[in-house]
Design a protein around this motif. Structure first.
Motif, short mmCIF file in Angstrom:
data_model
loop_
_atom_site.label_atom_id
_atom_site.label_comp_id
_atom_site.label_asym_id
_atom_site.label_seq_id
_atom_site.Cartn_x
_atom_site.Cartn_y
_atom_site.Cartn_z
N THR A 132 -25.78 -28.00 -130.21
CA THR A 132 -24.53 -29.82 -130.38
C THR A 132 -25.99 -30.31 -131.44
O THR A 132 -27.14 -29.90 -130.93
CB THR A 132 -24.13 -30.74 -129.67
OG1 THR A 132 -25.65 -30.60 -128.27
CG2 THR A 132 -23.48 -30.17 -128.51
N TRP A 163 -19.76 -37.95 -125.43
CA TRP A 163 -19.33 -36.46 -125.76
C TRP A 163 -19.57 -35.55 -124.44
O TRP A 163 -19.02 -34.69 -123.65
CB TRP A 163 -19.56 -35.59 -126.60
CG TRP A 163 -21.35 -35.40 -126.83
CD1 TRP A 163 -21.35 -36.35 -127.50
CD2 TRP A 163 -22.00 -34.11 -125.99
NE1 TRP A 163 -23.18 -36.15 -127.56
CE2 TRP A 163 -22.95 -34.56 -126.43
CE3 TRP A 163 -21.36 -33.66 -125.71
CZ2 TRP A 163 -24.36 -34.05 -126.92
CZ3 TRP A 163 -23.12 -32.09 -125.28
CH2 TRP A 163 -23.68 -33.29 -125.95
N ARG A 164 -20.82 -35.89 -123.79
CA ARG A 164 -20.78 -35.05 -122.43
C ARG A 164 -20.19 -35.15 -121.34
O ARG A 164 -20.19 -34.18 -120.31
CB ARG A 164 -22.75 -36.06 -122.31
CG ARG A 164 -23.70 -35.53 -122.76
CD ARG A 164 -24.75 -34.39 -122.33
NE ARG A 164 -24.96 -33.98 -121.38
CZ ARG A 164 -26.08 -34.27 -121.17
NH1 ARG A 164 -26.96 -34.88 -121.88
NH2 ARG A 164 -26.45 -34.17 -119.21
N LEU A 192 -17.93 -31.84 -121.18
CA LEU A 192 -18.08 -30.86 -120.26
C LEU A 192 -17.42 -30.50 -118.97
O LEU A 192 -18.57 -31.73 -118.43
CB LEU A 192 -20.28 -30.56 -120.47
CG LEU A 192 -20.43 -30.45 -122.07
CD1 LEU A 192 -21.93 -30.89 -122.02
CD2 LEU A 192 -19.75 -30.06 -122.76
N ALA A 215 -21.68 -27.15 -116.15
CA ALA A 215 -22.63 -26.63 -117.58
C ALA A 215 -24.10 -27.03 -117.33
O ALA A 215 -24.37 -27.76 -116.82
CB ALA A 215 -22.45 -27.88 -118.51
N HIS A 267 -28.03 -26.83 -119.44
CA HIS A 267 -28.50 -26.45 -120.46
C HIS A 267 -29.42 -25.77 -120.81
O HIS A 267 -30.71 -25.80 -119.48
CB HIS A 267 -28.90 -28.23 -121.22
CG HIS A 267 -29.39 -28.94 -122.53
ND1 HIS A 267 -30.62 -28.76 -122.58
CD2 HIS A 267 -28.88 -28.09 -123.78
CE1 HIS A 267 -30.17 -29.42 -123.73
NE2 HIS A 267 -29.23 -28.82 -124.70
N TRP A 309 -26.23 -24.99 -123.92
CA TRP A 309 -25.21 -25.92 -123.56
C TRP A 309 -24.35 -24.61 -123.09
O TRP A 309 -22.95 -23.74 -123.77
CB TRP A 309 -24.20 -26.63 -123.33
CG TRP A 309 -24.80 -27.91 -123.41
CD1 TRP A 309 -25.05 -28.61 -124.93
CD2 TRP A 309 -25.14 -28.99 -121.86
NE1 TRP A 309 -25.52 -30.11 -124.14
CE2 TRP A 309 -25.78 -30.02 -123.28
CE3 TRP A 309 -25.42 -28.55 -121.26
CZ2 TRP A 309 -26.11 -30.99 -122.53
CZ3 TRP A 309 -25.44 -29.81 -120.49
CH2 TRP A 309 -26.41 -30.45 -121.39
N PHE A 354 -21.73 -22.74 -119.99
CA PHE A 354 -20.57 -22.66 -119.17
C PHE A 354 -18.85 -22.38 -119.31
O PHE A 354 -18.50 -22.08 -120.23
CB PHE A 354 -20.29 -24.89 -118.88
CG PHE A 354 -19.32 -25.09 -120.45
CD1 PHE A 354 -18.46 -25.11 -121.26
CD2 PHE A 354 -19.73 -25.39 -121.57
CE1 PHE A 354 -17.78 -26.08 -122.08
CE2 PHE A 354 -20.68 -25.87 -123.10
CZ PHE A 354 -18.75 -26.51 -123.36
N LEU A 396 -11.45 -29.95 -125.43
CA LEU A 396 -13.27 -29.89 -125.62
C LEU A 396 -13.58 -30.62 -126.91
O LEU A 396 -14.49 -30.98 -126.90
CB LEU A 396 -13.33 -28.86 -125.15
CG LEU A 396 -14.85 -28.46 -125.36
CD1 LEU A 396 -15.94 -29.26 -124.27
CD2 LEU A 396 -15.79 -26.58 -124.93
N LEU A 403 -15.57 -33.45 -127.96
CA LEU A 403 -16.93 -32.87 -128.78
C LEU A 403 -17.15 -34.28 -130.55
O LEU A 403 -17.54 -34.78 -130.23
CB LEU A 403 -17.01 -32.20 -129.01
CG LEU A 403 -17.72 -31.23 -127.54
CD1 LEU A 403 -17.65 -29.57 -127.99
CD2 LEU A 403 -19.03 -31.95 -126.88
#
Length: 331
Positions: A250, A257-258, A261, A265, A267, A272, A274, A284, A288
């Motif tokens: 992203t 938006w986090r 997840l 998930a 990073h 990311w 997951f 999803l 996002l």
């Protein structure tokens, strides 16, 4: 009709739940050696015309299972039905078998070795010699037809023995670790040959400790570890035991938006990683986009057979699989 052991009995043959006729049906196979249980309750169903793999580490029971299916040894418990017969030896001439212990008479010429193996399956010697030369020519070994086995490389000798396994045009081909000892070029040739056999209607079952061979070649697999089969069925079904994995990149580093997840998930670098949520990819994506994540890339990767093997058989079995030496163990 009557249902028995998960299959339908039809005029002496077996069919699976999808109505496919079975070349092999085995239930509850057990084999003990000096108090050691090498195979412990194995169930296998092999549809006719399939490429079927028995996948597991050395000592898992692959070779013992194949030998019971062929009638070379009898199970201590359980039963098997091969090409519609309860006694596999009754249909031995319809079966081609490449054992893990390769062995040809070193003084024989290549085409004579194939003819000899054909004669053991009822092919007249003259016809076997003709077929031997023909098979060698078709498979790029015509120049070696008159060479003695002792004059051939190990890989060439293995190919000769394989052709001897096929010379009588069997309905069922059983290969025990057929890729062992072959270089990449000859492994590719063998894969093409196996696919052609299946395309022609021949059933092929082979054992291997190399996941890549099973994943590329097989319609169905039996995963075997410690003499047991925790999974037997289509490769896709094994892989679908694990949810697909998502890799997301992203533009934004944070934002509402986090919250979309999942909990697993993580990073790593710019991405990311997951597990795809049960709800699928559409909710999803919507979260996002509405959350201004600024999607740069998003990929969904289905689980491979290796990951499925770990999930089904356990990490210890997977480590044993990867640690296998070149040659298969006796059990």
């Amino acid at each position: 009709m009557k249902i028995e052991l998960g299959t339908w009995a039809v005029e002496g043959n077996e069919v699976d739940a999808a109505g496919r006729e079975l070349a092999i049906e085995a239930r509850g196979l057990v084999k003990r050696f000096d108090g050691f249980t090498a195979v412990d309750g194995v169930d296998i169903s092999v549809p006719r015309g399939a490429i079927y793999g028995i996948l597991g580490p050395n000592g898992a029971g692959k070779t013992t299972t194949l030998r019971m299916l062929l009638g070379i040894i009898d199970p201590d418990e359980g039963h098997r039905r091969v090409l519609g017969h309860d006694r596999p030896t009754d249909v031995a001439r319809r079966i081609g078998y490449l054992p893990e212990e390769r062995g040809l008479y070193p003084a024989m010429k290549a085409y004579e070795a194939i003819a000899f193996l054909a004669a053991l399956r009822g092919v007249p010697l003259k016809e076997g010699r003709r077929r031997g030369r023909e098979l060698l020519e078709e498979n790029g070994l015509g120049y070696a037809a008159d060479r003695q086995i002792r004059q051939l490389s190990k890989g060439m000798a293995q190919q000769v023995q394989l052709l001897g396994t096929l010379v009588h045009k069997p309905d069922l081909v059983v290969l025990d670790e057929p890729f062992s000892g072959l270089d990449a070029l000859n492994q590719g040739k063998l894969e093409r040959l196996i696919r052609q056999l299946a395309a022609d209607g021949t059933t092929v079952i082979f054992s291997t400790h190399v996941i890549a061979h099973a994943e590329r070649m097989c319609n169905q697999v039996a995963i075997i570890a410690g003499g047991k089969v925790p999974f037997a069925g289509p490769v896709d079904v094994a892989r679908d035991r694990l949810r697909p994995q998502v890799r997301l990149e992203t533009r934004a580093q944070d934002g509402p938006w986090r919250a979309a997840l999942p909990a697993d998930a993580r990073h790593e670098g710019a991405f990311w990683h997951f597990t795809l949520p049960e709800s699928g990819v559409e909710p999803l994506l919507r979260a996002l986009i509405e959350g201004d994540a600024g999607i740069l890339s998003l990929s969904i990767e289905r689980a491979g057979l290796h990951d499925a093997f770990v999930a089904i058989a356990g990490e210890a079995a997977a480590r044993a699989l990867e640690a296998n030496p070149e040659e298969e163990g006796r059990r």
